[in-house]
Design an enzyme around this catalytic site. Structure first.
Site, short mmCIF file in Angstrom:
data_model
loop_
_atom_site.label_atom_id
_atom_site.label_comp_id
_atom_site.label_asym_id
_atom_site.label_seq_id
_atom_site.Cartn_x
_atom_site.Cartn_y
_atom_site.Cartn_z
N SER A 178 -9.63 -0.67 7.30
CA SER A 178 -9.08 -0.50 5.97
C SER A 178 -8.30 -1.68 5.41
O SER A 178 -7.93 -1.67 4.24
CB SER A 178 -8.19 0.75 5.92
N SER B 71 -9.39 1.42 3.12
CA SER B 71 -8.63 2.23 2.18
C SER B 71 -7.52 1.46 1.45
O SER B 71 -6.87 2.01 0.55
CB SER B 71 -7.97 3.42 2.91
N LYS C 215 0.85 -1.18 0.00
CA LYS C 215 0.00 0.00 0.00
C LYS C 215 0.89 1.24 0.00
O LYS C 215 1.89 1.30 0.73
CB LYS C 215 -0.89 -0.03 1.24
#
Length: 466
Positions: free
Chosen positions: A178, A154, A79
């Protein structure tokens, strides 16, 4: 499992047996990225040449002395809030579009030391909070089960990349769900470890007291393998727990016989009712656990809205504290969603923040008491299948309490696993929760469920055709 989509555990065995090389595995991932990522937008930065060079280095080392562990030669993604000294780290925001960190995040370094092959940096919601956004320098990631649908967030790019087989595993972050939300909507396994188990040094913060770093992979066992590499004490992270790291796969094949499973039924039946497909998946999972020898009972906690309200006040204030300088000086550099959400944190009083932290302590003590005679809690991860990406409400974070943030408030470890497929073939999911630092039991329960079902045999059609 199809030979085209080996899990980390399977690929590690093939590499050790010299039936596949890290170079071949990496090239297969790069080929899939070339075919799919123009639609899925999972990668913000891809470095195929670097990845192939790393794969060749891994291959040489393995041929010389065998693999150093199950991650040696395995292609992964991060990420794009994990610092990488040789790749950009942008947090999917124009605020950091030219950011080149001078050092790796601790987790980045640990995975490199384990021998992984880093393919690149993966999409996120802006600064892990504002998304899906369509006014940023890069588009939002798309769901590989149907690109018209939302990935969850996310850790959106990690969810899309793992589900589609572009990487075998990756890291996300989890401040209110997330990791678990994209794991649920993209049909994979996602683990939010106990607060403090995995160091966050070099991970761009959202909310200091709620942020967790953790693994996302196709299977629970693969999450255990990734967790083994990144768990441990880091003096540079003030919240890092200084305690021994167990063997997370030590009991992964033991099944659930004798485990005491408590169902947070009111969370998903009254506080935020789930749809029928999700209910059936959860009910079938509980029936399976019962048949496999687990003891099932109901558990009651404070209403879900109390957990969500407490967590959201803390998240907004701590998030505003991180971004206050830019909020005052470069407000127009943010996307609309992040800007409008974060500005709320500047309107919350210090007294409200203190009261939220006081309430947090009481809620956490309540959860601790409720789990005194329970090994695993079960509830939903999300209320339904993935919505259309352009139908995600701007203020969804306050319209309905989610099922995940309670375990950020408490810091207890939580795992999302796929429970089947609903309307349009979109994934369904449930959430399992264990006592602090009992990831061994949590992974054991999740793996037992996956082993007894066939959901891991199915991949998105667009990926299977690639």
């Amino acid at each position: 499992m199809s030979d085209a989509f080996p899990t980390i555990a399977e690929a590690a065995g093939l590499i050790a047996a010299r039936k596949i090389s890290p170079v071949e595995l990496t090239q297969a991932c790069l080929n899939r990225i070339a075919k799919l990522d123009g639609t899925l937008h999972a990668f913000l930065h891809l470095d195929g040449d670097r990845a192939l060079a790393s794969a060749r280095t891994a291959e040489t080392a393995i041929l010389r002395g065998g693999p150093r562990g199950p991650l040696h030669g395995i292609p992964i993604g991060l990420k794009d809030i994990y610092d990488t000294k040789d790749m950009p780290t942008t947090a999917h925001s124009r605020q950091l579009q030219d950011n080149r960190p001078s050092a790796d995040a601790t987790c980045t370094r640990l995975l490199a030391e384990a021998g992984t092959v880093l393919l690149g940096k993966l999409a996120t919601h802006e600064f892990a909070f504002g998304g899906p956004s369509f006014d940023l320098p890069w588009p939002p990631a798309r769901n590989p089960w149907n690109p018209a649908h939302f990935t969850g967030g996310s850790s959106s790019g990690t969810g899309a990349a793992v589900a589609s087989g572009m990487v075998l595993g990756g890291l996300g972050s989890d401040t209110g769900g997330s990791i678990r939300l994209p794991a649920a909507l993209c049909g994979l396994a996602g683990l939010k470890p106990t607060y403090g188990l995995v160091p966050r040094t070099g991970v761009i913060p959202l909310a200091f007291s709620l942020d967790h770093a953790g693994p996302m992979a196709w299977t629970v066992e693969d999450c255990a393998i990734l967790l083994q590499a990144i768990a441990g004490h880091d003096p540079a992270d003030p919240a890092s727990a200084d305690r021994p790291v167990p063997d997370f796969r030590a009991r992964i094949g033991d099944g659930v016989r004798g485990l005491r499973i408590g169902v947070l039924r009111h969370f998903h039946e009254r506080d935020n009712p789930i749809n029928e497909a999700t209910r059936k998946g959860l009910s079938s999972a509980l029936d399976l656990f019962r048949r496999e020898g687990a003891e099932i009972s109901d558990v009651t906690l404070s209403p879900l809205i109390e957990w969500r309200a407490c967590g959201l006040v803390i998240l907004l204030v701590e998030g505003f504290a991180v971004h206050e300088h830019w909020m005052r000086t470069r407000l127009d550099w943010y996307g609309e969603l992040l800007r409008d959400r974060l500005v709320l944190g500047g309107l919350i009083s210090g007294a409200d923040y203190v009261q939220a932290q006081r309430r947090r302590r009481a809620l956490t003590e309540e959860m601790t008491r409720a789990m005194a005679e329970i090994d695993i809690l079960v509830t939903a991860t999300v209320p339904a299948e993935a919505p259309l990406i352009d139908h995600v409400p701007k203020w969804g974070i306050v319209e309905q309490p989610n099922f995940t943030s309670a375990f950020n408030v408490s810091g207890f470890p939580a795992l999302s696993v796929c429970t089947g497929y609903g309307e349009g073939g979109l994934p369904l999911a449930m959430q399992l929760v264990a006592k602090p630092f009992d990831e061994v039991t949590l992974l054991r329960a999740g793996h037992a469920y996956e082993r007894a079902t066939s959901w891991r045999d199915r991949r998105p059609e667009m990926a299977a055709a690639s």
